[in-house]
Structure formats: C-alpha cells, structure tokens
Motif scaffolding. Structure first.
Motif, mmCIF file in Angstrom:
data_model
loop_
_atom_site.group_PDB
_atom_site.id
_atom_site.type_symbol
_atom_site.label_atom_id
_atom_site.label_comp_id
_atom_site.label_asym_id
_atom_site.label_seq_id
_atom_site.Cartn_x
_atom_site.Cartn_y
_atom_site.Cartn_z
ATOM 1 N N ALA A 139 7.485 49.949 108.495
ATOM 2 C CA ALA A 139 8.044 49.331 107.139
ATOM 3 C C ALA A 139 7.767 50.232 106.038
ATOM 4 C CB ALA A 139 7.802 47.984 107.239
ATOM 5 N N ALA A 140 6.414 50.642 105.810
ATOM 6 C CA ALA A 140 6.040 51.483 104.749
ATOM 7 C C ALA A 140 6.619 52.601 104.558
ATOM 8 C CB ALA A 140 4.435 51.245 104.861
ATOM 9 N N SER A 141 6.510 53.289 106.002
ATOM 10 C CA SER A 141 6.957 54.510 106.104
ATOM 11 C C SER A 141 8.352 54.826 105.616
ATOM 12 C CB SER A 141 6.749 55.163 107.603
ATOM 13 O OG SER A 141 5.541 55.011 107.937
ATOM 14 N N ASN A 142 9.337 53.594 106.212
ATOM 15 C CA ASN A 142 10.685 53.651 105.921
ATOM 16 C C ASN A 142 11.052 53.510 104.231
ATOM 17 O OD1 ASN A 142 12.088 54.225 108.118
ATOM 18 N ND2 ASN A 142 11.728 51.836 108.746
ATOM 19 N N GLN A 143 9.995 52.792 103.490
ATOM 20 C CA GLN A 143 9.865 52.919 102.095
ATOM 21 C C GLN A 143 9.706 54.440 101.642
ATOM 22 O OE1 GLN A 143 7.177 50.053 100.020
ATOM 23 N NE2 GLN A 143 7.373 48.820 101.894
#
Length: 276
Positions: A139-143
């Motif tokens: 999820a953080a990487s997609n941010q």
C-alpha cells in the motif's frame, strides 16, 4: 565503423564505471549497432548513497548525468531516466518507519522531477517491489507510485514502472487519475499482456508476434553493469544483436526497425531519434 542503416534503442540500461565495466560496456553496445539508450539511474545503495531525505538522491542523479556525458562522447545518444527504485522501501524501513520511508522516496522522486523540468533528464522511474511484501508495504509503495504518476503528469514526461511480473492492470486506473496517457507509462521488463506500454527484454519470445500485429513496444537489455553479476540481465550488445538477428532471418524489416526503435520511442518519450 560504418554508419548504421537504422536506429537501435535500448529502452532500459545501466552503465556503471564504479561497480561495472562502464564505458567499455557502452562501446560494446555501439560496436554491435546500438545508437540510442535510455540510461536509468541505479538504486542508491549501489552507489553507496543512504538517503535520509529526498534531496539526498541528487548524488545518484548527478552521477547518472556524469556517466551519460561520458557515454555521449562515444557517439551514442543518451537519454537519462531518473527515479527511486521501488526496492528502496525495504532498505529504508530497516532504519526508519514506513511513513518516513514513503516521504523520503516521494522526496527523491520530486528531486528527480526537477531534473526533468530542467531538461537534464527525459523521464522518471518508479514502481513497486517485484517480490512479495506485506500488505502495508504494498500500500505504501502504491502511494509512492501514485506520486510518481502525478509528477510525470506535471512534467509531461514518461514514467518507467519497475514492478511485479504480469500485466499490472490496476496501474491503468492510477494513471488515469493522475492524467498520464497510458502509452507513456512504460512497463519495464514487460510482457505483451500489459495494457501499459511494454518494454520487452530483447530476447522475449513475444516480439515476433507483436511485430506481425504491428503493436507498439520497445526493447531493452536491463543490463546492470555490475562486476558481481556479469552480463545480467542480458549483455549490452543484446538489443542490437537481437534486432539484427531478426532482420537477417527476415522476421522483421528495416521499416519495422524504424517503427520499434525510432517512431515508437518518439511517441512514448517525446524525444527525437535521429541517425547522425
């Protein structure tokens, strides 16, 4: 060395005089018939850079531009691509919180976008880990990836995506929200089934079919130029050698070569591909 009949562009290559063969590898590309390359910045740790803030990535980007200048002296046309490798999130979270790591990576991409805005680079690089990670890391990487897409929209430039194997269909929606044309979102180490622009490893078995279908794609070596991994992913001669092999086997024509290595590259990246 005789003048080439057609351009040959490597869409994703690293040249590293510190950890690899450096300019000698670039000369191999040239001697094999290569004319243009997209020189992609390496992960920060490979250059002994350990960022604590976004601007720290400038050391990586400045080194990439220095190497680009050296390569250009050989006669190769070089287009720098700058960004933050998605695996950085794993390294950074060893010494800071996940939220802090996200901000550092976003800051690094903002720094890279500054180089694009100044005309020092032509595209950005981002993505998400190609290996399995925990849901919060994904999820953080997609941010971070979303931030990269927004920067690409602001700069009106292409974005190379380093991500998991497969079509990455969900990125179409992210690109749409960021208002980035999908044909300018490049799936590095891609496959024909992606709705993004596929950049295929030069020996990919799907190339001949894409040529027959007159579909757009580019070719890359993803050459890492690391003495510890010689020839990985494939060598710097690979894109010109494979292109010429297909031509000799009459599986592609000279017109196809211009379509793949010039016309398509110009459409995706907005750069001129010319033979000197």
């Amino acid at each position: 060395m005789k003048s080439p009949r057609f351009p040959v562009t490597d869409d994703h290559i690293h040249i590293d005089p510190v950890n690899g063969r450096g300019i000698e590898a670039a000369k191999d590309f040239l001697r094999a018939g290569g004319t243009h390359m997209f020189l992609v910045s390496k992960p920060s740790w490979s250059l002994s850079v350990h960022p604590d803030a976004g601007p720290d990535y400038a050391r990586v980007f400045d080194e990439t531009l220095r190497v680009a200048d050296l390569i250009a002296e050989t006669g190769i046309t070089v287009f720098p691509v700058l960004g933050v490798h998605p695996a950085e999130i794993t390294r950074l979270t060893e010494r800071m919180t996940l939220d802090e790591a996200v901000e550092v990576m976003k800051g690094g991409l903002t720094c890279a976008a500054g180089y694009v805005s100044e005309g020092k680079a032509v595209a950005l690089k981002s993505g998400r880990p190609h290996y399995e990670v925990a849901p919060d890391i994904l999820a953080a990487s997609n941010q971070v990836l979303t931030h990269a897409l927004e920067l690409a929209a602001d700069c009106s430039c292409a974005l190379q995506i380093h991500a998991e194997t497969g079509p990455c269909t969900d990125i179409v929606g992210l690109a749409g929200e960021a208002r980035v044309p999908i044909e300018r979102v490049v799936k590095h180490y891609g496959s024909p089934d992606t709705p993004l622009h596929p950049s295929l490893i030069a020996k990919h078995e799907g190339i001949e079919q894409l040529v027959r279908e007159h579909r757009r794609f580019t070719m890359e070596s993803d050459y890492m130029d690391e003495n510890s991994r010689p020839g990985a992913v494939i060598g710097p001669k690979s894109v010109p050698r494979y292109t010429n092999k297909l031509l000799e086997q009459e599986k592609i024509t000279v017109d196809d070569c211009f379509f793949i290595h010039a016309e398509t590259v110009e459409k995706v990246y907005g750069v001129p591909i010319r033979l000197s």
